[in-house]
Design a protein around this motif. Structure first.
Motif, PDB file in Angstrom:
ATOM      1  N   LEU A   7       1.830   1.958  -3.753  1.00 65.64           N
ATOM      2  CA  LEU A   7       0.819   2.006  -4.806  1.00 65.64           C
ATOM      3  C   LEU A   7       0.386   3.444  -5.061  1.00 65.64           C
ATOM      4  O   LEU A   7       0.315   4.256  -4.132  1.00 65.64           O
ATOM      5  N   PRO A   8       0.074   3.795  -6.316  1.00 65.22           N
ATOM      6  CA  PRO A   8      -0.402   5.153  -6.619  1.00 65.22           C
ATOM      7  C   PRO A   8      -1.680   5.462  -5.839  1.00 65.22           C
ATOM      8  O   PRO A   8      -2.564   4.613  -5.702  1.00 65.22           O
ATOM      9  N   ALA A   9      -1.786   6.667  -5.330  1.00 65.06           N
ATOM     10  CA  ALA A   9      -2.916   7.054  -4.481  1.00 65.06           C
ATOM     11  C   ALA A   9      -4.253   6.882  -5.191  1.00 65.06           C
ATOM     12  O   ALA A   9      -5.255   6.517  -4.572  1.00 65.06           O
ATOM     13  N   GLU A  10      -4.284   7.115  -6.514  1.00 67.48           N
ATOM     14  CA  GLU A  10      -5.550   7.029  -7.240  1.00 67.48           C
ATOM     15  C   GLU A  10      -6.055   5.591  -7.363  1.00 67.48           C
ATOM     16  O   GLU A  10      -7.205   5.362  -7.739  1.00 67.48           O
ATOM     17  N   GLN A  11      -5.212   4.616  -7.036  1.00 67.24           N
ATOM     18  CA  GLN A  11      -5.628   3.220  -7.103  1.00 67.24           C
ATOM     19  C   GLN A  11      -6.084   2.680  -5.751  1.00 67.24           C
ATOM     20  O   GLN A  11      -6.469   1.518  -5.643  1.00 67.24           O
ATOM     21  N   LEU A  12      -6.053   3.517  -4.725  1.00 70.64           N
ATOM     22  CA  LEU A  12      -6.425   3.079  -3.385  1.00 70.64           C
ATOM     23  C   LEU A  12      -7.808   3.588  -3.017  1.00 70.64           C
ATOM     24  O   LEU A  12      -8.225   4.664  -3.442  1.00 70.64           O
TER      25      LEU A  12
ATOM     26  N   SER B 230     -10.303   5.082  -0.227  1.00 73.29           N
ATOM     27  CA  SER B 230     -10.208   5.853   1.009  1.00 73.29           C
ATOM     28  C   SER B 230     -11.223   5.337   2.019  1.00 73.29           C
ATOM     29  O   SER B 230     -12.127   4.573   1.687  1.00 73.29           O
ATOM     30  N   ASP B 231     -11.080   5.768   3.270  1.00 73.98           N
ATOM     31  CA  ASP B 231     -12.011   5.344   4.316  1.00 73.98           C
ATOM     32  C   ASP B 231     -13.440   5.767   4.011  1.00 73.98           C
ATOM     33  O   ASP B 231     -14.390   5.162   4.488  1.00 73.98           O
TER      34      ASP B 231
ATOM     35  N   MET C  16       0.825  -1.210   0.000  1.00 71.37           N
ATOM     36  CA  MET C  16       0.000   0.000   0.000  1.00 71.37           C
ATOM     37  C   MET C  16       0.859   1.260   0.000  1.00 71.37           C
ATOM     38  O   MET C  16       0.474   2.295  -0.543  1.00 71.37           O
ATOM     39  N   GLN C  17       2.027   1.172   0.600  1.00 69.56           N
ATOM     40  CA  GLN C  17       2.890   2.343   0.725  1.00 69.56           C
ATOM     41  C   GLN C  17       3.454   2.810  -0.611  1.00 69.56           C
ATOM     42  O   GLN C  17       3.847   3.967  -0.749  1.00 69.56           O
TER      43      GLN C  17
END
Length: 240
Positions: A228-233, A235-236, A225-226
């Motif tokens: 990976l591109p933010a747009e692929q994660l 959010s809460d 996770m650290q």
């Protein structure tokens, strides 16, 4: 391939096409079910061809139900997701494409079927089988709804309870697209830096999705996770 294994099973009286000792008819040889074991998938996926699915728990089922209206994605206007065909003290029969399975351990599983839908019967006496009422050709997907643990007792399994409606909607939203294989490629643009690409081969349960997106939902380890591109994660905010 590097990311998956496909396993195919034949009914007891049917041999694989490569077995010359088979005495089954040519039509019987086309009957099978298979599963796709893909690293990172939060779902169990099974494809059936003219066989009868039977689902059994490790212990017993506590219930077999349709999702409530609040447990369906807001973008889904299809009221035929699940309906009761028959219900009494001995049997519960449901038909549709989305179901909830509840086990003795207070775990909840979501079951999704391909667009053809399926009719399933729950033995409410023995509580150990959920069976298709007829042979089935299509796809079933199972996903465990991640449980939360009561703060009063973090070790007692009886305190497990399903998480928010948001998690159920998330699993339902992405259930339409599933992986059947994949490959890994990489390149080294500069010294000490490498880019690793995971490319999944996917297919869908139905042509139209109940969700705004047909994106593939996958799990990742914390250290992945650290990087990976933010747009692929997610959010809460997706889980509430």
């Amino acid at each position: 391939d590097p990311l998956s294994v496909t396993l195919r099973y034949y009914p007891k009286n049917v041999k694989s096409s490569g077995d010359s000792s088979s005495s089954s008819s040519e039509n019987d040889k086309d009957k099978y079910w298979e599963t796709y074991l893909v690293q990172g998938s939060p779902y169990l996926t099974f494809a059936y061809k003219d066989v009868t699915p039977v689902i059994t728990p490790l212990s017993i089922f506590k219930g077999f139900t349709c999702p409530t209206s609040t447990e369906k994605d807001d973008n889904n206007d299809n009221s035929d997701d699940c309906s009761v065909v028959h219900q009494d003290d001995t049997t519960v029969t449901l038909k549709g494409t989305r179901f909830l399975l509840h086990t003795q351990e207070n775990l909840t599983w979501m079951l999704f079927a391909s667009k053809e839908g399926i009719v399933l019967s729950f033995d409410n006496i023995r509580k150990t089988t959920i069976t298709s009422v007829q042979t089935f050709s299509g796809v079933l997907r199972l996903a465990l709804v991640p449980p939360t643990i009561s703060l009063q007792s973090s070790t007692d399994i009886s305190d497990l309870s399903p998480t928010s409606i948001g998690v159920k909607n998330l699993l339902a939203c992405h259930s339409n697209t599933y992986p059947v294989g994949g490959k890994v490629t990489w390149n080294v643009p500069t010294k000490g830096v490498a880019n690793v690409h995971f490319r999944y081969t996917t297919t869908t349960l139905k042509s139209d999705s109940d969700c705004h997106s047909n994106e593939l939902l996958m799990l990742a380890l914390p250290h992945h996770m650290q990087v990976l591109p933010a747009e692929q994660l997610l959010s809460d905010s997706n889980l509430v």
